[in-house]
Design a protein around this motif. Structure first.
Motif, PDB file in Angstrom:
ATOM      1  N   THR A 217       1.175  -1.382  -0.284  1.00  0.00           N
ATOM      2  CA  THR A 217       0.031  -0.076   0.058  1.00  0.00           C
ATOM      3  C   THR A 217       0.937   0.992  -0.170  1.00  0.00           C
ATOM      4  O   THR A 217       0.356   2.664  -0.658  1.00  0.00           O
ATOM      5  N   ALA A 218       2.068   1.153   0.632  1.00  0.00           N
ATOM      6  CA  ALA A 218       2.674   2.304   0.522  1.00  0.00           C
ATOM      7  C   ALA A 218       3.755   2.465  -0.426  1.00  0.00           C
ATOM      8  O   ALA A 218       3.826   3.366  -1.037  1.00  0.00           O
ATOM      9  N   ALA A 219       3.664   1.735  -1.055  1.00  0.00           N
ATOM     10  CA  ALA A 219       4.958   2.487  -2.021  1.00  0.00           C
ATOM     11  C   ALA A 219       5.203   0.733  -3.242  1.00  0.00           C
ATOM     12  O   ALA A 219       5.187   0.099  -2.943  1.00  0.00           O
ATOM     13  N   ASN A 220       5.056   1.552  -4.649  1.00  0.00           N
ATOM     14  CA  ASN A 220       5.438   0.410  -5.459  1.00  0.00           C
ATOM     15  C   ASN A 220       6.338  -0.569  -5.267  1.00  0.00           C
ATOM     16  O   ASN A 220       7.444   0.383  -4.969  1.00  0.00           O
ATOM     17  N   GLU A 221       6.785  -1.344  -6.115  1.00  0.00           N
ATOM     18  CA  GLU A 221       8.345  -1.932  -6.298  1.00  0.00           C
ATOM     19  C   GLU A 221       9.020  -1.459  -7.139  1.00  0.00           C
ATOM     20  O   GLU A 221       8.357  -1.119  -8.434  1.00  0.00           O
ATOM     21  N   SER A 222      10.603  -1.297  -7.117  1.00  0.00           N
ATOM     22  CA  SER A 222      11.501  -0.732  -8.311  1.00  0.00           C
ATOM     23  C   SER A 222      11.931  -1.953  -8.456  1.00  0.00           C
ATOM     24  O   SER A 222      11.965  -2.668  -8.059  1.00  0.00           O
ATOM     25  N   VAL A 223      12.635  -1.677  -9.707  1.00  0.00           N
ATOM     26  CA  VAL A 223      13.524  -2.708  -9.934  1.00  0.00           C
ATOM     27  C   VAL A 223      15.079  -2.106 -10.821  1.00  0.00           C
ATOM     28  O   VAL A 223      15.044  -0.989 -11.455  1.00  0.00           O
ATOM     29  N   ARG A 224      16.043  -2.241 -10.130  1.00  0.00           N
ATOM     30  CA  ARG A 224      17.496  -2.243 -10.003  1.00  0.00           C
ATOM     31  C   ARG A 224      18.477  -2.633 -11.141  1.00  0.00           C
ATOM     32  O   ARG A 224      18.311  -3.455 -11.229  1.00  0.00           O
ATOM     33  N   VAL A 225      18.514  -1.575 -12.047  1.00  0.00           N
ATOM     34  CA  VAL A 225      18.594  -2.044 -13.627  1.00  0.00           C
ATOM     35  C   VAL A 225      20.317  -1.106 -14.149  1.00  0.00           C
ATOM     36  O   VAL A 225      20.543  -0.485 -13.391  1.00  0.00           O
ATOM     37  N   ARG A 226      21.100  -2.302 -14.359  1.00  0.00           N
ATOM     38  CA  ARG A 226      22.631  -1.722 -14.635  1.00  0.00           C
ATOM     39  C   ARG A 226      23.099  -2.711 -15.915  1.00  0.00           C
ATOM     40  O   ARG A 226      22.404  -3.457 -16.553  1.00  0.00           O
ATOM     41  N   SER A 227      23.585  -2.008 -16.844  1.00  0.00           N
ATOM     42  CA  SER A 227      23.823  -2.107 -18.335  1.00  0.00           C
ATOM     43  C   SER A 227      25.348  -0.699 -18.563  1.00  0.00           C
ATOM     44  O   SER A 227      24.918   0.125 -18.679  1.00  0.00           O
ATOM     45  N   PRO A 228      26.037  -1.858 -19.686  1.00  0.00           N
ATOM     46  CA  PRO A 228      27.238  -1.061 -19.758  1.00  0.00           C
ATOM     47  C   PRO A 228      26.727   0.148 -20.810  1.00  0.00           C
ATOM     48  O   PRO A 228      27.484   0.603 -21.357  1.00  0.00           O
ATOM     49  N   HIS A 229      25.493  -0.259 -22.064  1.00  0.00           N
ATOM     50  CA  HIS A 229      25.190   0.868 -22.775  1.00  0.00           C
ATOM     51  C   HIS A 229      24.089   1.896 -21.852  1.00  0.00           C
ATOM     52  O   HIS A 229      22.704   1.482 -22.342  1.00  0.00           O
ATOM     53  N   ALA A 230      24.021   2.204 -21.502  1.00  0.00           N
ATOM     54  CA  ALA A 230      22.939   3.025 -20.477  1.00  0.00           C
ATOM     55  C   ALA A 230      22.295   3.839 -20.997  1.00  0.00           C
ATOM     56  O   ALA A 230      21.388   3.380 -20.828  1.00  0.00           O
ATOM     57  N   ASN A 231      23.006   4.508 -22.310  1.00  0.00           N
ATOM     58  CA  ASN A 231      21.447   4.995 -23.150  1.00  0.00           C
ATOM     59  C   ASN A 231      21.285   4.493 -24.076  1.00  0.00           C
ATOM     60  O   ASN A 231      19.649   5.359 -23.373  1.00  0.00           O
ATOM     61  N   ALA A 232      21.188   3.552 -24.743  1.00  0.00           N
ATOM     62  CA  ALA A 232      20.084   3.226 -25.319  1.00  0.00           C
ATOM     63  C   ALA A 232      19.168   2.491 -23.975  1.00  0.00           C
ATOM     64  O   ALA A 232      18.291   2.550 -25.190  1.00  0.00           O
ATOM     65  N   LEU A 233      20.017   1.803 -23.440  1.00  0.00           N
ATOM     66  CA  LEU A 233      18.994   1.044 -22.473  1.00  0.00           C
ATOM     67  C   LEU A 233      17.768   2.329 -21.098  1.00  0.00           C
ATOM     68  O   LEU A 233      16.565   1.843 -21.814  1.00  0.00           O
ATOM     69  N   VAL A 244      12.446   6.025 -14.845  1.00  0.00           N
ATOM     70  CA  VAL A 244      13.524   6.053 -14.890  1.00  0.00           C
ATOM     71  C   VAL A 244      14.779   6.924 -13.653  1.00  0.00           C
ATOM     72  O   VAL A 244      14.627   8.106 -14.123  1.00  0.00           O
ATOM     73  N   LEU A 245      14.941   6.264 -13.163  1.00  0.00           N
ATOM     74  CA  LEU A 245      15.755   7.439 -12.265  1.00  0.00           C
ATOM     75  C   LEU A 245      17.475   7.038 -12.076  1.00  0.00           C
ATOM     76  O   LEU A 245      17.639   6.083 -12.130  1.00  0.00           O
ATOM     77  N   SER A 246      18.141   7.753 -12.771  1.00  0.00           N
ATOM     78  CA  SER A 246      19.692   7.380 -12.357  1.00  0.00           C
ATOM     79  C   SER A 246      20.261   7.477 -11.378  1.00  0.00           C
ATOM     80  O   SER A 246      20.164   8.835 -10.682  1.00  0.00           O
ATOM     81  N   VAL A 247      20.969   6.709 -11.133  1.00  0.00           N
ATOM     82  CA  VAL A 247      21.492   6.594  -9.360  1.00  0.00           C
ATOM     83  C   VAL A 247      23.109   6.162  -9.932  1.00  0.00           C
ATOM     84  O   VAL A 247      23.724   7.497  -9.071  1.00  0.00           O
ATOM     85  N   ASP A 248      24.050   5.788 -11.013  1.00  0.00           N
ATOM     86  CA  ASP A 248      25.054   6.053 -10.815  1.00  0.00           C
ATOM     87  C   ASP A 248      25.067   5.093 -12.463  1.00  0.00           C
ATOM     88  O   ASP A 248      24.654   5.407 -12.735  1.00  0.00           O
ATOM     89  N   ARG A 249      26.620   5.391 -13.091  1.00  0.00           N
ATOM     90  CA  ARG A 249      27.047   5.469 -13.909  1.00  0.00           C
ATOM     91  C   ARG A 249      26.473   3.773 -14.163  1.00  0.00           C
ATOM     92  O   ARG A 249      26.820   2.949 -13.716  1.00  0.00           O
ATOM     93  N   GLY A 250      25.271   3.989 -15.324  1.00  0.00           N
ATOM     94  CA  GLY A 250      25.485   2.581 -15.971  1.00  0.00           C
ATOM     95  C   GLY A 250      23.625   1.943 -15.073  1.00  0.00           C
ATOM     96  O   GLY A 250      23.676   1.021 -15.182  1.00  0.00           O
ATOM     97  N   LEU A 251      23.606   2.700 -14.115  1.00  0.00           N
ATOM     98  CA  LEU A 251      22.525   1.988 -12.686  1.00  0.00           C
ATOM     99  C   LEU A 251      21.133   2.935 -12.632  1.00  0.00           C
ATOM    100  O   LEU A 251      21.725   3.924 -12.483  1.00  0.00           O
ATOM    101  N   PHE A 252      20.704   2.916 -12.867  1.00  0.00           N
ATOM    102  CA  PHE A 252      18.715   2.871 -13.123  1.00  0.00           C
ATOM    103  C   PHE A 252      18.055   2.405 -11.494  1.00  0.00           C
ATOM    104  O   PHE A 252      18.309   1.358 -11.429  1.00  0.00           O
ATOM    105  N   GLU A 253      16.941   3.290 -10.979  1.00  0.00           N
ATOM    106  CA  GLU A 253      16.319   3.234 -10.194  1.00  0.00           C
ATOM    107  C   GLU A 253      14.880   2.766 -11.311  1.00  0.00           C
ATOM    108  O   GLU A 253      14.423   4.195 -11.327  1.00  0.00           O
ATOM    109  N   VAL A 254      13.734   1.661 -11.606  1.00  0.00           N
ATOM    110  CA  VAL A 254      12.851   2.157 -12.270  1.00  0.00           C
ATOM    111  C   VAL A 254      11.810   1.336 -11.844  1.00  0.00           C
ATOM    112  O   VAL A 254      11.394   0.731 -11.191  1.00  0.00           O
ATOM    113  N   THR A 255      10.209   1.805 -11.926  1.00  0.00           N
ATOM    114  CA  THR A 255       9.348   1.433 -11.371  1.00  0.00           C
ATOM    115  C   THR A 255       8.083   2.007 -12.387  1.00  0.00           C
ATOM    116  O   THR A 255       8.377   2.972 -13.547  1.00  0.00           O
ATOM    117  N   GLY A 256       7.421   1.647 -12.419  1.00  0.00           N
ATOM    118  CA  GLY A 256       6.073   1.085 -13.352  1.00  0.00           C
ATOM    119  C   GLY A 256       6.077   0.340 -15.036  1.00  0.00           C
ATOM    120  O   GLY A 256       5.630  -0.241 -15.360  1.00  0.00           O
TER     121      GLY A 256
END
Length: 306
Positions: A217-233, A244-256
């Motif tokens: 109820t409080a919050a949706n799950e997110s997915v942590r994604v890391r790729s060497p081709h960050a821009n394309a992803l 899509v939230l950029s966390v670090d170089r090549g690392l994203f937090e994705v919801t939805g």
């Protein structure tokens, strides 16, 4: 079983508990959560007949607690571990409770062993540490071998071994078919111990649900994604309903978007994935989110206060 219906407590113009209705069922550990000043202790006191409600009812095993001829056999409680005559020993304290409620003397020795106070049972309570006092309070709650156990902050003052012990004790009591109702501010312990939660704020009900349901109820799950081709992803997974939230170089937090959908899209586009992790919010994060408007005292960082 504990049944509360439209329970209300007012002190003059202040409403401490406001129309609470819930049931605490046997066989599971039910956590009772809320910020400081939410009305948890007042609710527990009304369940035990220590405070009279302004309106509504609270029953233990089908009748008001004070109407039971054998109250300690019906419900045992730890509300204030310091409410003990400091000049008495742990054994004397428990024996006095037993003698005045028709509980056999042999039961005193049993609960002393259960809570691990055998070596200090003849020592004065005034010399006990906070953790030892908590263990004595829990022994008092268990003295009548009750069907209902109510504990207010039972891990307060306990060391890691003691915290593990009370966690296992609550689980064991529930597995025996008892009703276990426990208030705590330790979200990590509630996440490990409780199956159901009753959450209140400013005396009102916020949630009456399973632990997993509360978190969802409080919050949706997110997915942590890391790729060497960050821009394309990034371009591939960005779209309506997706954040899509950029966390670090090549690392994203994705919801939805699910991890499966992200993986399928990346595979179809030939984009390598080095990490694909489902991130679930913790009980603490869910609690902070759902009770943020019910916090009695709002604090700021030192820098923010300048």
């Amino acid at each position: 079983m504990i049944e509360v219906h439209d329970l209300t407590k007012r002190y003059g113009d202040q409403t401490a508990v406001d129309g609470l209705t819930f049931t605490v069922k046997p066989g599971i550990v039910t956590g009772f959560l809320g910020p400081n000043g939410a009305g948890k202790s007042t609710t527990m006191r009304m369940i035990l007949g220590l405070d009279r409600p302004t309106a509504g009812t609270a029953t233990v095993n089908g009748r008001p607690y004070e109407d039971h001829p054998d109250p300690l056999h019906q419900a045992g409680a730890l509300l204030d571990a310091k409410a003990v005559h400091t000049g008495r020993s742990a054994y004397q304290h428990l024996h006095a409770l037993a003698a005045t409620t028709g509980i056999p003397k042999s039961r005193v020795d049993e609960v002393i062993d259960v809570v691990g106070l055998h070596q200090v049972a003849r020592k004065r309570v005034g010399g006990f540490s906070l953790g030892m006092g908590q263990r004595l309070g829990i022994a008092s709650a268990l003295l009548g071998d009750p069907d209902v156990v109510i504990l207010d902050e039972p891990t307060n003052g306990l060391d890691p071994e003691g915290v593990l012990w009370i966690r296992n004790l609550m689980r064991d009591l529930a597995s025996q078919g008892r009703t276990v109702f426990v208030s705590s501010h330790l979200m990590s312990e509630m996440a490990l111990t409780a199956e159901h939660l009753i959450v209140i704020g400013k005396g009102r009900m916020i949630a009456d649900t399973s632990v997993s349901g509360f978190i969802e109820t409080a919050a949706n799950e997110s997915v942590r994604v890391r790729s060497p081709h960050a821009n394309a992803l990034h371009d591939l997974i960005t779209g309506p309903g997706t954040t899509v939230l950029s966390v670090d170089r090549g690392l994203f937090e994705v919801t939805g978007m699910t991890a499966e959908d992200i993986g399928d899209r990346a595979a179809a586009a030939g984009i390598p994935i080095h990490e694909l992790t489902v991130v679930r919010p913790s009980l603490e994060e869910a609690f902070m989110e759902l009770t943020k408007d019910a916090v009695e005292y709002q604090s700021t960082l030192i820098g923010e206060a300048r």
